[in-house]
Enzyme design. Structure first.
Site, PDB file in Angstrom:
ATOM      1  N   LYS A  96     168.702   1.116  34.880  1.00  9.71           N
ATOM      2  CA  LYS A  96     169.821   2.044  35.283  1.00  9.71           C
ATOM      3  C   LYS A  96     170.764   1.149  35.561  1.00  9.71           C
ATOM      4  O   LYS A  96     170.317  -0.225  36.914  1.00  9.71           O
ATOM      5  CB  LYS A  96     169.248   3.457  36.662  1.00  9.71           C
ATOM      6  N   GLY A 185     176.170  11.051  45.175  1.00  8.53           N
ATOM      7  CA  GLY A 185     176.992  12.191  46.122  1.00  8.53           C
ATOM      8  C   GLY A 185     176.937  13.457  45.621  1.00  8.53           C
ATOM      9  O   GLY A 185     177.485  14.648  46.444  1.00  8.53           O
TER      10      GLY A 185
HETATM   11  C1  DXP Z   1     168.831   6.373  43.712  1.00  6.67           C
HETATM   12  C2  DXP Z   1     170.102   5.634  42.761  1.00  6.67           C
HETATM   13  O1  DXP Z   1     169.629   4.864  42.242  1.00  6.67           O
HETATM   14  C3  DXP Z   1     171.674   6.127  43.942  1.00  6.67           C
HETATM   15  O2  DXP Z   1     172.004   6.244  42.803  1.00  6.67           O
HETATM   16  C4  DXP Z   1     171.652   6.537  44.333  1.00  6.67           C
HETATM   17  O3  DXP Z   1     170.803   5.947  45.289  1.00  6.67           O
HETATM   18  C5  DXP Z   1     172.172   7.732  44.772  1.00  6.67           C
HETATM   19  O4  DXP Z   1     172.936   8.559  44.841  1.00  6.67           O
HETATM   20  P1  DXP Z   1     172.258   9.538  46.159  1.00  6.67           P
HETATM   21  O5  DXP Z   1     171.301   8.830  46.512  1.00  6.67           O
HETATM   22  O6  DXP Z   1     173.728   9.302  46.722  1.00  6.67           O
HETATM   23  O7  DXP Z   1     172.048  10.804  45.290  1.00  6.67           O
END
Ligand code: DXP
Length: 257
Positions: A96, A185
């Site tokens: 990712k 988000g």
């Molecule tokens: C966990 C991760 O890889 C992130 O992209 C992020 O933390 C996801 O977003 P939220 O924490 O807002 O759900």
């Protein structure tokens, strides 16, 4: 069934693993959500001299796919190097890809993202890019070899829910055959349902579960909300109308006034 780089995936919820009150609560959230993919930050777990060993072993023992991420990287070379280290540690070509461009919003640096994606796909990685909802950037990422896109719906950790439904809708319309996973988000299960009703393929979230009063219960609630949104999308929803439409027909009415 969701197909991500040739892997069939049953659950449409991907979970982050950061900021849980304890590893045991994280494990319970993973189990109750029935997620099949968790994302892990190599950088965060290695920070401060920790080697991540026990944590990584616990994740592996749960039998889920690990999607390593480059969270916290701010440039192409840092992200590429982190991805290569993650491949060694987790023995997976999945990555990712996050390249942060703004400290306040944690908005991706989309120029660096495209460049890093091109380098990594050239080296055999299967890249899941964390991106904005910009269609041109999305095209460039696909040109760079990405077969999955992960647009944000609001800044990471904001719990704000979808900021720009029109942009998400047009992204879905432009890329009908590309797996689209909303990443970042999402604050509430209803936010997840909304994006799934738009036809998105899956949702990745972290903060809304890790920061909940009962993370495991919240993880399960998200799983149900995501399934409901997906089922509704497939079932064919009505378009909203301005005028009332009586649900009881007038035929058989005794008196017509
Ligand atoms: C966990 C991760 O890889 C992130 O992209 C992020 O933390 C996801 O977003 P939220 O924490 O807002 O759900």
């Amino acid at each position: 069934m969701l197909d991500l780089y040739g892997s069939p995936i049953g659950s449409r919820l991907l979970l982050g693993t950061a900021r849980y009150p304890s590893p045991a609560i994280l494990a319970e959230a993973i189990t109750r959500s029935a997620t099949e993919i968790v994302t892990v930050s190599l950088r965060r777990e290695m920070a401060g001299g920790r080697n991540g060993g026990a944590f990584f072993d616990m994740i592996r023992a749960l039998g889920v796919h690990v999607l390593p991420n480059t969270a916290g990287c701010h440039g192409v070379s840092e992200a590429v190097l982190t991805a290569k280290m993650a491949r060694e540690v987790f023995r997976t070509d999945w990555i990712k890809l996050e390249v942060i461009g703004n400290h306040d919003t944690l908005q991706p640096d989309v120029f660096a993202l495209v460049e890093a994606a091109r380098i990594l796909t050239g080296e055999g990685f299967q890249v899941f890019p964390y991106t904005t909802d910009d269609l041109v950037v999305a095209e460039r990422l696909i040109d760079a070899g990405c077969q999955v896109l992960m647009p944000w719906c609001a800044p990471i950790g904001s719990a704000a829910g979808p900021h720009n439904l029109a942009a998400l809708r047009s992204m879905r319309a432009h890329f009908p055959d590309v797996p689209l996973i909303v990443d970042a988000g999402i604050g509430r299960p209803s936010h997840a349902t909304i994006v799934m009703e738009l036809g998105f393929d899956a949702v990745l979230l972290n903060t809304a579960v890790a920061g909940a009063g009962d993370p495991a219960a919240m993880a399960e609630a998200f799983a149900k909300a995501i399934d409901a949104g997906r089922q509704a999308f497939g079932a064919g929803m009505l378009e909203p109308r301005d005028m009332a439409v009586p649900s009881t027909p007038v035929i058989g009415k005794a008196v017509f006034a």
